[in-house]
Motif scaffolding. Structure first.
Motif, mmCIF file in Angstrom:
data_model
loop_
_atom_site.group_PDB
_atom_site.id
_atom_site.type_symbol
_atom_site.label_atom_id
_atom_site.label_comp_id
_atom_site.label_asym_id
_atom_site.label_seq_id
_atom_site.Cartn_x
_atom_site.Cartn_y
_atom_site.Cartn_z
ATOM 1 N N LYS A 1 3.160 -6.805 5.387
ATOM 2 C CA LYS A 1 2.098 -6.488 6.350
ATOM 3 C C LYS A 1 1.196 -5.372 5.844
ATOM 4 O O LYS A 1 0.042 -5.274 6.255
ATOM 5 C CB LYS A 1 2.710 -6.096 7.699
ATOM 6 C CG LYS A 1 3.347 -7.265 8.435
ATOM 7 C CD LYS A 1 3.967 -6.814 9.747
ATOM 8 C CE LYS A 1 4.614 -7.999 10.471
ATOM 9 N NZ LYS A 1 5.291 -7.572 11.721
ATOM 10 N N ASN A 2 1.709 -4.513 4.973
ATOM 11 C CA ASN A 2 0.906 -3.415 4.435
ATOM 12 C C ASN A 2 -0.005 -3.850 3.295
ATOM 13 O O ASN A 2 -0.819 -3.060 2.821
ATOM 14 C CB ASN A 2 1.816 -2.287 3.935
ATOM 15 C CG ASN A 2 2.537 -1.589 5.068
ATOM 16 O OD1 ASN A 2 2.007 -1.473 6.160
ATOM 17 N ND2 ASN A 2 3.750 -1.133 4.813
ATOM 18 N N TYR B 1 -2.168 -9.840 3.217
ATOM 19 C CA TYR B 1 -1.232 -10.368 4.214
ATOM 20 C C TYR B 1 -1.828 -11.535 5.001
ATOM 21 O O TYR B 1 -1.139 -12.521 5.289
ATOM 22 C CB TYR B 1 -0.812 -9.261 5.177
ATOM 23 C CG TYR B 1 0.226 -9.698 6.182
ATOM 24 C CD1 TYR B 1 1.514 -10.049 5.768
ATOM 25 C CD2 TYR B 1 -0.079 -9.763 7.541
ATOM 26 C CE1 TYR B 1 2.470 -10.452 6.681
ATOM 27 C CE2 TYR B 1 0.874 -10.171 8.462
ATOM 28 C CZ TYR B 1 2.144 -10.506 8.028
ATOM 29 O OH TYR B 1 3.088 -10.908 8.945
ATOM 30 N N GLU B 2 -3.100 -11.465 5.313
ATOM 31 C CA GLU B 2 -3.744 -12.547 6.072
ATOM 32 C C GLU B 2 -3.712 -13.855 5.288
ATOM 33 O O GLU B 2 -3.504 -14.931 5.858
ATOM 34 C CB GLU B 2 -5.187 -12.154 6.399
ATOM 35 C CG GLU B 2 -5.873 -13.128 7.337
ATOM 36 C CD GLU B 2 -7.264 -12.681 7.732
ATOM 37 O OE1 GLU B 2 -8.067 -13.549 8.133
ATOM 38 O OE2 GLU B 2 -7.553 -11.468 7.641
ATOM 39 N N ILE B 3 -3.905 -13.760 3.981
ATOM 40 C CA ILE B 3 -3.836 -14.959 3.129
ATOM 41 C C ILE B 3 -2.435 -15.544 3.173
ATOM 42 O O ILE B 3 -2.254 -16.766 3.311
ATOM 43 C CB ILE B 3 -4.231 -14.607 1.675
ATOM 44 C CG1 ILE B 3 -5.669 -14.129 1.613
ATOM 45 C CG2 ILE B 3 -4.012 -15.806 0.744
ATOM 46 C CD1 ILE B 3 -6.083 -13.575 0.260
ATOM 47 N N LEU B 4 -1.426 -14.682 3.049
ATOM 48 C CA LEU B 4 -0.034 -15.126 3.084
ATOM 49 C C LEU B 4 0.267 -15.884 4.368
ATOM 50 O O LEU B 4 0.901 -16.952 4.339
ATOM 51 C CB LEU B 4 0.893 -13.916 2.953
ATOM 52 C CG LEU B 4 2.397 -14.185 3.036
ATOM 53 C CD1 LEU B 4 2.879 -14.938 1.801
ATOM 54 C CD2 LEU B 4 3.168 -12.875 3.183
ATOM 55 N N ALA C 1 0.797 -1.220 0.000
ATOM 56 C CA ALA C 1 0.000 0.000 0.000
ATOM 57 C C ALA C 1 0.836 1.279 0.000
ATOM 58 O O ALA C 1 0.562 2.187 -0.752
ATOM 59 C CB ALA C 1 -0.945 -0.005 1.199
ATOM 60 N N LYS C 2 1.844 1.372 0.860
ATOM 61 C CA LYS C 2 2.527 2.651 0.980
ATOM 62 C C LYS C 2 3.910 2.479 1.570
ATOM 63 O O LYS C 2 4.130 1.646 2.442
ATOM 64 C CB LYS C 2 1.704 3.592 1.858
ATOM 65 C CG LYS C 2 1.970 5.070 1.631
ATOM 66 C CD LYS C 2 0.876 5.906 2.278
ATOM 67 C CE LYS C 2 0.992 7.361 1.868
ATOM 68 N NZ LYS C 2 -0.088 8.183 2.446
ATOM 69 N N ARG C 3 4.857 3.262 1.079
ATOM 70 C CA ARG C 3 6.192 3.362 1.655
ATOM 71 C C ARG C 3 6.337 4.767 2.228
ATOM 72 O O ARG C 3 5.787 5.712 1.677
ATOM 73 C CB ARG C 3 7.271 3.104 0.599
ATOM 74 C CG ARG C 3 7.269 1.703 0.021
ATOM 75 C CD ARG C 3 7.615 0.677 1.053
ATOM 76 N NE ARG C 3 7.847 -0.631 0.462
ATOM 77 C CZ ARG C 3 7.891 -1.765 1.163
ATOM 78 N NH1 ARG C 3 7.690 -1.730 2.476
ATOM 79 N NH2 ARG C 3 8.117 -2.906 0.585
ATOM 80 N N GLU D 1 12.693 -9.462 7.494
ATOM 81 C CA GLU D 1 12.372 -8.062 7.222
ATOM 82 C C GLU D 1 11.642 -7.916 5.894
ATOM 83 O O GLU D 1 10.747 -7.087 5.748
ATOM 84 C CB GLU D 1 13.645 -7.214 7.222
ATOM 85 C CG GLU D 1 13.369 -5.716 7.163
ATOM 86 C CD GLU D 1 14.619 -4.879 7.244
ATOM 87 O OE1 GLU D 1 14.513 -3.657 7.047
ATOM 88 O OE2 GLU D 1 15.706 -5.440 7.493
ATOM 89 N N PHE D 2 12.023 -8.747 4.912
ATOM 90 C CA PHE D 2 11.319 -8.701 3.629
ATOM 91 C C PHE D 2 9.856 -9.071 3.808
ATOM 92 O O PHE D 2 8.960 -8.368 3.346
ATOM 93 C CB PHE D 2 11.960 -9.653 2.613
ATOM 94 C CG PHE D 2 11.111 -9.848 1.381
ATOM 95 C CD1 PHE D 2 11.033 -8.864 0.418
ATOM 96 C CD2 PHE D 2 10.357 -11.011 1.213
ATOM 97 C CE1 PHE D 2 10.223 -9.022 -0.706
ATOM 98 C CE2 PHE D 2 9.549 -11.177 0.098
ATOM 99 C CZ PHE D 2 9.483 -10.184 -0.868
#
Length: 201
Positions: free
Chosen positions: A147-148, A152-155, A33-35, A141-142
């Motif tokens: 998480k953004n 992410y929940e599927i992962l 989503a965003k950096r 860390e990758f």
């Protein structure tokens, strides 16, 4: 149009780039989503990104990230301004950032995660192959960067074995051609990043 390795001169575009990365992810309903402004600023300042411009206007962007102590490199955050889409800009940027990655990290494996068919095609043309997630960096860390993502929940439910993204990997020792052209190690080492700076679409 100019496609250049980033420098402090390009920092004027960082807010636009960040916002378009976010907006694009929202429109697609997937992706990172965003950096942060700070994160993108460092990438640009350190010359670890590629920025495309035309007549002083921001056109496109992509950056390099390294993982597992430089064993893996990702070309991430590929984004093109809506005003310049469907003109082949993404392909030119990906080619440029891929060459920059090979110049800086000639022995690293280059990988990507994407849901976009266009990016998959570009990656394939550069010599990437589809792989399972276990072939990618296992750097925590990758994966925390996911998480953004809305998926992410599927992962996590799939124990990071797969998700909606397709994993693709370029392995240097298995590839000596890019777009059908033989690539010598000396060419990679001597690459100065200036040849494509004045490419037009």
């Amino acid at each position: 149009m100019e496609i250049e390795i980033s420098s402090c001169e390009h920092l004027m575009y960082v807010s636009e780039i960040q916002q378009e990365m976010y907006d694009s992810a929202q429109r697609r309903g997937t992706g990172i989503a965003k950096r942060s402004i700070e994160y993108l600023t460092k990438k640009i300042s350190d010359g670890n990104a590629v920025v495309a411009t035309e007549n002083g206007e921001w056109v496109g962007f992509c950056y390099i990230e390294t993982w597992s102590h430089g064993q893996f490199v990702a070309n991430s955050g590929l984004i093109v301004s809506p005003n310049y889409r469907n003109r082949g800009v993404a392909t030119l940027i990906k080619n440029k950032v891929f060459q920059l990655s090979r110049e800086k990290y000639p022995n690293a494996k280059v990988f990507g995660l994407t849901t976009g068919l266009a990016v998959m095609k570009i990656n394939s043309d550069l010599g990437y192959k589809p792989v399972i997630y276990s072939e990618l960096t296992q750097d925590e860390e990758f994966w925390s960067g996911c998480k953004n993502c809305v998926n992410y929940e599927i992962l996590m439910k799939k124990e990071r074995k797969n998700c909606l993204c397709t994993a693709m990997l370029f392995v240097p020792e298995n590839n000596n051609k890019v777009n059908g052209t033989e690539i010598q190690q000396s060419e990679i080492d001597e690459y100065n990043g200036e040849k494509e700076s004045n490419l037009s679409v």
